[in-house]
Design a protein around this motif. Structure first.
Motif, mmCIF file in Angstrom:
data_model
loop_
_atom_site.group_PDB
_atom_site.id
_atom_site.type_symbol
_atom_site.label_atom_id
_atom_site.label_comp_id
_atom_site.label_asym_id
_atom_site.label_seq_id
_atom_site.Cartn_x
_atom_site.Cartn_y
_atom_site.Cartn_z
ATOM 1 N N UNK A 120 36.539 29.641 71.864
ATOM 2 C CA UNK A 120 35.236 30.087 72.500
ATOM 3 C C UNK A 120 33.792 30.154 71.584
ATOM 4 N N UNK A 121 32.720 29.864 72.682
ATOM 5 C CA UNK A 121 31.111 29.843 71.782
ATOM 6 C C UNK A 121 31.057 30.863 72.099
ATOM 7 N N UNK A 122 29.920 31.873 71.501
ATOM 8 C CA UNK A 122 29.765 32.801 72.017
ATOM 9 C C UNK A 122 27.985 32.581 72.518
ATOM 10 N N UNK A 123 27.201 33.567 72.527
ATOM 11 C CA UNK A 123 25.975 33.003 72.895
ATOM 12 C C UNK A 123 25.330 32.235 72.653
ATOM 13 N N UNK A 124 24.300 32.596 71.422
ATOM 14 C CA UNK A 124 23.864 31.667 70.615
ATOM 15 C C UNK A 124 24.012 30.272 70.299
ATOM 16 N N UNK A 125 25.190 30.459 69.820
ATOM 17 C CA UNK A 125 25.655 28.590 69.384
ATOM 18 C C UNK A 125 25.667 28.173 71.042
ATOM 19 N N UNK A 126 26.077 29.087 71.838
ATOM 20 C CA UNK A 126 25.979 28.374 73.553
ATOM 21 C C UNK A 126 24.648 27.678 74.033
ATOM 22 N N UNK A 127 23.625 28.506 73.211
ATOM 23 C CA UNK A 127 21.781 28.194 73.745
ATOM 24 C C UNK A 127 21.474 26.942 72.288
ATOM 25 N N UNK A 128 22.057 27.388 71.151
ATOM 26 C CA UNK A 128 21.769 25.728 70.643
ATOM 27 C C UNK A 128 22.684 25.023 70.766
ATOM 28 N N UNK A 129 23.571 24.691 71.079
ATOM 29 C CA UNK A 129 24.603 23.958 71.522
ATOM 30 C C UNK A 129 23.761 22.362 72.879
ATOM 31 N N UNK A 131 20.862 23.478 73.483
ATOM 32 C CA UNK A 131 19.452 22.863 73.399
ATOM 33 C C UNK A 131 19.338 21.483 71.946
ATOM 34 N N UNK A 132 20.198 21.356 70.984
ATOM 35 C CA UNK A 132 20.327 20.338 70.997
ATOM 36 C C UNK A 132 20.799 19.430 71.428
ATOM 37 N N UNK A 133 21.701 19.171 72.398
ATOM 38 C CA UNK A 133 22.070 17.487 73.923
ATOM 39 C C UNK A 133 20.674 17.653 74.440
ATOM 40 N N UNK A 134 19.883 18.450 74.998
ATOM 41 C CA UNK A 134 18.681 17.814 75.243
ATOM 42 C C UNK A 134 17.579 17.432 74.194
ATOM 43 N N UNK A 135 18.024 17.801 72.834
ATOM 44 C CA UNK A 135 16.649 17.480 71.898
ATOM 45 C C UNK A 135 17.769 15.922 71.833
ATOM 46 N N UNK A 136 18.729 15.799 71.528
ATOM 47 C CA UNK A 136 19.531 14.812 71.997
ATOM 48 C C UNK A 136 19.066 13.383 72.367
ATOM 49 N N UNK A 137 19.339 14.258 73.787
ATOM 50 C CA UNK A 137 19.280 12.929 75.326
ATOM 51 C C UNK A 137 17.907 12.930 75.378
ATOM 52 N N UNK A 292 16.157 19.923 65.025
ATOM 53 C CA UNK A 292 16.011 21.293 64.963
ATOM 54 C C UNK A 292 16.021 22.211 65.131
ATOM 55 N N UNK A 293 15.696 23.362 65.639
ATOM 56 C CA UNK A 293 15.679 24.519 66.813
ATOM 57 C C UNK A 293 17.092 24.494 66.581
ATOM 58 N N UNK A 294 17.617 24.230 66.744
ATOM 59 C CA UNK A 294 19.887 24.453 67.611
ATOM 60 C C UNK A 294 20.173 24.614 66.350
ATOM 61 N N UNK A 295 19.651 23.467 65.002
ATOM 62 C CA UNK A 295 20.514 23.225 63.827
ATOM 63 C C UNK A 295 20.396 24.861 63.033
ATOM 64 N N UNK A 296 18.950 25.334 63.151
ATOM 65 C CA UNK A 296 18.053 26.307 62.626
ATOM 66 C C UNK A 296 19.073 27.676 63.457
ATOM 67 N N UNK A 297 19.400 27.517 64.601
ATOM 68 C CA UNK A 297 20.335 28.838 65.355
ATOM 69 C C UNK A 297 21.404 29.514 65.126
ATOM 70 N N UNK A 298 21.610 27.617 65.277
ATOM 71 C CA UNK A 298 23.907 27.333 64.535
ATOM 72 C C UNK A 298 23.677 28.007 62.947
ATOM 73 N N UNK A 299 22.978 28.132 62.018
ATOM 74 C CA UNK A 299 22.697 28.411 60.837
ATOM 75 C C UNK A 299 22.756 29.948 60.730
ATOM 76 N N UNK A 300 21.579 30.222 61.002
ATOM 77 C CA UNK A 300 20.899 31.690 61.092
ATOM 78 C C UNK A 300 21.598 32.567 61.977
ATOM 79 N N UNK A 301 21.500 32.037 63.297
ATOM 80 C CA UNK A 301 22.183 33.326 64.473
ATOM 81 C C UNK A 301 23.302 33.354 64.571
ATOM 82 N N UNK A 302 23.921 32.367 64.167
ATOM 83 C CA UNK A 302 25.603 32.972 64.331
ATOM 84 C C UNK A 302 25.720 34.486 63.733
#
Length: 302
Positions: A120-129, A131-137, A292-302
Protein backbone atom coordinates in the motif's frame (compact mmCIF):
# COMPACT_ATOMS: atom_id res chain seq x y z
CA UNK A 1 17.73 8.49 7.14
CA UNK A 2 16.27 5.08 6.27
CA UNK A 3 18.79 2.73 4.67
CA UNK A 4 16.83 2.22 1.44
CA UNK A 5 17.21 5.92 0.54
CA UNK A 6 21.04 6.11 0.13
CA UNK A 7 21.04 2.62 -1.41
CA UNK A 8 18.51 3.75 -4.04
CA UNK A 9 20.52 6.89 -4.81
CA UNK A 10 23.65 4.77 -5.35
CA UNK A 11 21.65 2.46 -7.63
CA UNK A 12 20.38 5.38 -9.70
CA UNK A 13 23.90 6.83 -10.05
CA UNK A 14 25.40 3.51 -11.17
CA UNK A 15 22.52 2.97 -13.60
CA UNK A 16 23.32 6.38 -15.06
CA UNK A 17 26.89 5.24 -15.72
CA UNK A 18 25.72 1.93 -17.20
CA UNK A 19 23.30 3.66 -19.55
CA UNK A 20 25.98 6.07 -20.74
CA UNK A 21 28.38 3.24 -21.60
CA UNK A 22 25.59 1.24 -23.27
CA UNK A 23 24.91 4.21 -25.55
CA UNK A 24 28.59 4.16 -26.48
CA UNK A 25 28.29 0.46 -27.34
CA UNK A 26 25.24 0.91 -29.55
CA UNK A 27 27.50 2.09 -32.33
CA UNK A 28 29.37 -1.22 -32.19
CA UNK A 29 26.64 -3.70 -31.29
CA UNK A 30 23.02 -4.25 -32.26
CA UNK A 31 20.40 -2.88 -29.87
CA UNK A 32 19.80 -6.34 -28.42
CA UNK A 33 23.55 -6.89 -28.18
CA UNK A 34 24.00 -3.69 -26.20
CA UNK A 35 21.17 -4.86 -23.94
CA UNK A 36 22.58 -8.38 -23.57
CA UNK A 37 25.96 -7.29 -22.22
CA UNK A 38 24.22 -5.94 -19.11
CA UNK A 39 23.30 -9.54 -18.25
CA UNK A 40 26.21 -11.52 -19.67
CA UNK A 41 28.96 -9.46 -18.05
CA UNK A 42 26.99 -8.82 -14.87
CA UNK A 43 26.39 -12.51 -14.10
CA UNK A 44 29.96 -13.35 -12.91
CA UNK A 45 30.03 -10.26 -10.69
CA UNK A 46 26.62 -11.17 -9.25
CA UNK A 47 27.86 -14.67 -8.36
CA UNK A 48 31.01 -13.25 -6.75
CA UNK A 49 28.90 -10.76 -4.78
CA UNK A 50 26.57 -13.49 -3.52
CA UNK A 51 29.43 -15.64 -2.24
CA UNK A 52 31.11 -12.50 -0.85
CA UNK A 53 28.01 -11.69 1.20
CA UNK A 54 27.96 -15.27 2.45
CA UNK A 55 31.66 -15.18 3.39
CA UNK A 56 31.61 -11.78 5.10
CA UNK A 57 28.34 -12.12 7.00
CA UNK A 58 28.33 -15.86 7.69
CA UNK A 59 24.57 -15.82 7.15
CA UNK A 60 22.77 -19.03 6.18
CA UNK A 61 21.71 -19.57 2.57
CA UNK A 62 18.08 -18.73 1.79
CA UNK A 63 15.82 -21.69 1.05
CA UNK A 64 14.20 -21.03 -2.33
CA UNK A 65 10.67 -22.23 -3.00
CA UNK A 66 8.50 -22.50 -6.09
CA UNK A 67 7.04 -19.01 -5.63
CA UNK A 68 10.57 -17.57 -5.55
CA UNK A 69 11.42 -19.13 -8.91
CA UNK A 70 8.08 -18.05 -10.38
CA UNK A 71 8.78 -14.45 -9.39
CA UNK A 72 12.39 -14.64 -10.68
CA UNK A 73 11.37 -16.03 -14.06
CA UNK A 74 8.45 -13.59 -14.34
CA UNK A 75 10.70 -10.66 -13.45
CA UNK A 76 13.40 -11.70 -15.87
CA UNK A 77 10.94 -12.25 -18.73
CA UNK A 78 9.22 -8.94 -18.01
CA UNK A 79 12.54 -7.10 -18.22
CA UNK A 80 13.42 -8.80 -21.52
CA UNK A 81 9.93 -8.11 -22.97
CA UNK A 82 10.32 -4.48 -21.90
CA UNK A 83 13.61 -4.29 -23.81
CA UNK A 84 12.06 -5.89 -26.92
CA UNK A 85 9.05 -3.54 -26.83
CA UNK A 86 11.34 -0.54 -26.45
CA UNK A 87 13.33 -1.65 -29.51
CA UNK A 88 10.05 -2.08 -31.45
CA UNK A 89 8.85 1.33 -30.28
CA UNK A 90 11.90 3.03 -31.79
CA UNK A 91 10.89 1.67 -35.23
CA UNK A 92 7.80 3.91 -35.29
CA UNK A 93 7.98 7.37 -36.81
CA UNK A 94 6.08 8.79 -33.83
CA UNK A 95 8.05 6.78 -31.23
CA UNK A 96 8.56 9.92 -29.08
CA UNK A 97 4.89 9.91 -28.05
CA UNK A 98 5.02 6.26 -27.04
CA UNK A 99 8.31 6.73 -25.21
CA UNK A 100 6.80 9.57 -23.19
CA UNK A 101 3.83 7.42 -22.15
CA UNK A 102 6.21 4.61 -21.15
CA UNK A 103 7.30 6.92 -18.32
CA UNK A 104 4.02 6.11 -16.53
CA UNK A 105 6.01 3.13 -15.19
CA UNK A 106 6.41 4.99 -11.87
CA UNK A 107 2.66 4.87 -11.23
CA UNK A 108 2.23 1.40 -12.72
CA UNK A 109 4.71 0.00 -10.16
CA UNK A 110 2.48 1.31 -7.37
CA UNK A 111 -0.62 -0.28 -8.93
CA UNK A 112 1.06 -3.62 -9.68
CA UNK A 113 2.69 -3.69 -6.25
CA UNK A 114 -0.71 -3.37 -4.61
CA UNK A 115 -2.35 -5.97 -6.88
CA UNK A 116 0.43 -8.58 -6.77
CA UNK A 117 2.04 -8.06 -3.35
CA UNK A 118 -0.49 -6.07 -1.38
CA UNK A 119 1.92 -3.12 -1.00
CA UNK A 120 0.00 0.00 0.00
CA UNK A 121 1.04 3.61 -0.58
CA UNK A 122 0.17 6.38 1.89
CA UNK A 123 -1.05 9.86 0.93
CA UNK A 124 2.18 11.91 0.70
CA UNK A 125 4.15 9.23 -1.20
CA UNK A 126 1.15 8.84 -3.54
CA UNK A 127 1.32 12.53 -4.36
CA UNK A 128 5.10 12.32 -4.73
CA UNK A 129 4.79 9.38 -7.16
CA UNK A 130 2.23 11.28 -9.26
CA UNK A 131 4.43 14.40 -9.28
CA UNK A 132 7.46 12.33 -10.28
CA UNK A 133 5.52 10.76 -13.17
CA UNK A 134 4.42 14.16 -14.48
CA UNK A 135 7.98 15.45 -14.13
CA UNK A 136 9.49 12.51 -16.00
CA UNK A 137 6.89 12.75 -18.77
CA UNK A 138 7.51 16.51 -19.05
CA UNK A 139 11.25 15.94 -19.44
CA UNK A 140 10.67 13.27 -22.06
CA UNK A 141 8.22 15.48 -23.96
CA UNK A 142 10.61 18.43 -23.73
CA UNK A 143 13.51 16.43 -25.14
CA UNK A 144 11.32 15.26 -28.03
CA UNK A 145 9.82 18.76 -28.48
CA UNK A 146 6.28 17.47 -28.00
CA UNK A 147 3.40 19.76 -27.09
CA UNK A 148 0.56 18.87 -24.71
CA UNK A 149 -1.83 18.83 -27.66
CA UNK A 150 0.40 16.36 -29.51
CA UNK A 151 0.48 14.07 -26.46
CA UNK A 152 -3.31 14.16 -26.09
CA UNK A 153 -3.93 13.55 -29.80
CA UNK A 154 -1.46 10.67 -29.66
CA UNK A 155 -3.56 8.74 -27.13
CA UNK A 156 -5.17 6.72 -29.92
CA UNK A 157 -1.91 5.88 -31.72
CA UNK A 158 -0.37 2.41 -31.75
CA UNK A 159 2.93 3.71 -30.39
CA UNK A 160 1.10 4.98 -27.29
CA UNK A 161 -0.29 1.53 -26.53
CA UNK A 162 3.17 0.03 -26.99
CA UNK A 163 4.66 2.72 -24.74
CA UNK A 164 2.14 2.06 -21.97
CA UNK A 165 2.71 -1.69 -22.28
CA UNK A 166 6.45 -1.05 -22.19
CA UNK A 167 6.06 0.81 -18.90
CA UNK A 168 3.83 -1.94 -17.55
CA UNK A 169 6.41 -4.66 -18.20
CA UNK A 170 9.20 -2.54 -16.69
CA UNK A 171 7.03 -1.95 -13.64
CA UNK A 172 6.11 -5.63 -13.47
CA UNK A 173 9.79 -6.65 -13.46
CA UNK A 174 10.40 -4.40 -10.46
CA UNK A 175 7.44 -5.81 -8.53
CA UNK A 176 8.28 -9.42 -9.42
CA UNK A 177 11.89 -9.01 -8.28
CA UNK A 178 10.69 -7.57 -4.97
CA UNK A 179 8.30 -10.50 -4.72
CA UNK A 180 11.17 -12.93 -5.30
CA UNK A 181 13.16 -11.54 -2.38
CA UNK A 182 10.13 -11.49 -0.08
CA UNK A 183 9.12 -15.02 -1.11
CA UNK A 184 12.29 -16.37 0.48
CA UNK A 185 10.89 -15.45 3.90
CA UNK A 186 14.42 -14.70 5.06
CA UNK A 187 14.76 -13.62 8.70
CA UNK A 188 18.33 -12.26 8.76
CA UNK A 189 18.08 -8.92 6.97
CA UNK A 190 17.86 -7.82 3.34
CA UNK A 191 21.39 -8.32 2.02
CA UNK A 192 21.39 -12.08 1.53
CA UNK A 193 17.90 -12.50 -0.05
CA UNK A 194 18.55 -9.51 -2.33
CA UNK A 195 21.91 -10.96 -3.44
CA UNK A 196 20.39 -14.41 -3.92
CA UNK A 197 17.43 -13.14 -5.97
CA UNK A 198 19.69 -10.92 -8.06
CA UNK A 199 22.09 -13.73 -8.91
CA UNK A 200 19.38 -16.22 -9.88
CA UNK A 201 17.57 -13.60 -11.98
CA UNK A 202 20.69 -12.43 -13.85
CA UNK A 203 21.86 -15.99 -14.56
CA UNK A 204 18.42 -16.94 -15.90
CA UNK A 205 18.30 -13.80 -18.06
CA UNK A 206 21.80 -14.47 -19.40
CA UNK A 207 20.88 -18.02 -20.40
CA UNK A 208 17.47 -17.10 -21.82
CA UNK A 209 18.59 -14.14 -23.88
CA UNK A 210 21.76 -15.99 -24.93
CA UNK A 211 19.68 -18.82 -26.41
CA UNK A 212 17.45 -16.31 -28.20
CA UNK A 213 20.44 -14.51 -29.73
CA UNK A 214 22.05 -17.81 -30.72
CA UNK A 215 18.93 -18.51 -32.78
CA UNK A 216 18.28 -15.04 -34.21
CA UNK A 217 21.55 -13.05 -34.09
CA UNK A 218 24.58 -15.34 -33.96
CA UNK A 219 26.94 -12.58 -35.06
CA UNK A 220 25.83 -10.52 -32.07
CA UNK A 221 27.07 -13.21 -29.68
CA UNK A 222 30.49 -12.98 -31.32
CA UNK A 223 30.47 -9.17 -31.19
CA UNK A 224 29.71 -9.00 -27.45
CA UNK A 225 32.90 -11.02 -26.88
CA UNK A 226 34.98 -8.94 -29.30
CA UNK A 227 33.98 -5.70 -27.55
CA UNK A 228 34.58 -7.12 -24.08
CA UNK A 229 36.34 -4.07 -22.59
CA UNK A 230 33.41 -1.65 -22.73
CA UNK A 231 30.99 -4.51 -22.15
CA UNK A 232 32.82 -5.33 -18.93
CA UNK A 233 32.27 -1.74 -17.75
CA UNK A 234 28.57 -2.12 -18.52
CA UNK A 235 28.44 -5.39 -16.59
CA UNK A 236 30.25 -4.01 -13.55
CA UNK A 237 28.31 -0.75 -13.31
CA UNK A 238 25.09 -2.64 -14.09
CA UNK A 239 25.58 -5.22 -11.35
CA UNK A 240 26.42 -2.48 -8.83
CA UNK A 241 23.18 -0.74 -9.79
CA UNK A 242 21.25 -4.01 -9.55
CA UNK A 243 22.73 -4.83 -6.14
CA UNK A 244 21.45 -1.48 -4.89
CA UNK A 245 18.03 -1.85 -6.58
CA UNK A 246 17.41 -5.39 -5.32
CA UNK A 247 18.47 -4.47 -1.78
CA UNK A 248 16.26 -1.38 -1.80
CA UNK A 249 13.30 -3.38 -3.19
CA UNK A 250 13.74 -5.91 -0.38
CA UNK A 251 13.78 -3.16 2.24
CA UNK A 252 10.99 -0.94 0.94
CA UNK A 253 7.85 -0.70 -1.22
CA UNK A 254 8.99 -0.88 -4.86
CA UNK A 255 6.86 2.15 -5.77
CA UNK A 256 8.78 4.35 -3.32
CA UNK A 257 12.11 3.01 -4.57
CA UNK A 258 11.30 3.63 -8.25
CA UNK A 259 9.98 7.11 -7.54
CA UNK A 260 13.13 8.05 -5.63
CA UNK A 261 15.16 6.34 -8.35
CA UNK A 262 14.11 9.10 -10.75
CA UNK A 263 16.98 11.02 -9.20
CA UNK A 264 18.90 9.35 -12.05
CA UNK A 265 17.36 12.02 -14.29
CA UNK A 266 18.72 14.72 -12.01
CA UNK A 267 22.21 13.28 -12.47
CA UNK A 268 21.71 13.16 -16.25
CA UNK A 269 20.36 16.72 -16.32
CA UNK A 270 23.30 17.98 -14.25
CA UNK A 271 25.89 16.42 -16.53
CA UNK A 272 24.17 17.59 -19.72
CA UNK A 273 23.82 21.20 -18.54
CA UNK A 274 26.86 21.76 -16.31
CA UNK A 275 29.44 19.43 -17.84
CA UNK A 276 28.47 19.24 -21.52
CA UNK A 277 26.86 22.73 -21.72
CA UNK A 278 23.85 21.41 -23.62
CA UNK A 279 20.79 23.62 -24.07
CA UNK A 280 17.54 22.64 -22.38
CA UNK A 281 13.96 23.75 -22.93
CA UNK A 282 11.70 25.33 -20.33
CA UNK A 283 9.55 22.23 -20.13
CA UNK A 284 12.65 20.11 -19.36
CA UNK A 285 13.58 22.49 -16.54
CA UNK A 286 9.98 22.33 -15.29
CA UNK A 287 10.10 18.56 -15.41
CA UNK A 288 13.34 18.27 -13.46
CA UNK A 289 11.97 20.67 -10.83
CA UNK A 290 8.94 18.40 -10.38
CA UNK A 291 11.20 15.36 -10.02
CA UNK A 292 13.23 17.16 -7.35
CA UNK A 293 10.04 18.14 -5.49
CA UNK A 294 8.83 14.53 -5.61
CA UNK A 295 12.18 13.27 -4.25
CA UNK A 296 12.07 15.77 -1.38
CA UNK A 297 8.51 14.73 -0.57
CA UNK A 298 9.55 11.07 -0.42
CA UNK A 299 12.64 11.69 1.68
CA UNK A 300 11.26 14.30 4.06
CA UNK A 301 7.49 13.83 3.97
CA UNK A 302 7.10 10.18 4.94
Amino acid sequence: MELWIPITIVGAFMQNIRSAVQKHLKGRLTTLGAAYVRFLYAAPFAVLYLFGVKEVTGLPWPEPNMMFFVYCVAGGLSQIVFTALLVWLFSFRNFAVGTTYSKTEVVQVAILGFVLLGDTVTLIPSIAIAVAMVGVMAMSAGQAQLTLGRLLSGLTEKSTLIGLTCGAFLGASVVFFRGASLALGYEHGAWMPAAFALTIAVVLQTLGMGIYLAITERNTLRDVIVHWRWSLVVGLSGVLASIAWFTAFTLQNAAYVRALGQIELVFTFFFSVVVFREKTSRIEVFGIMLVVVAILMLVLGR
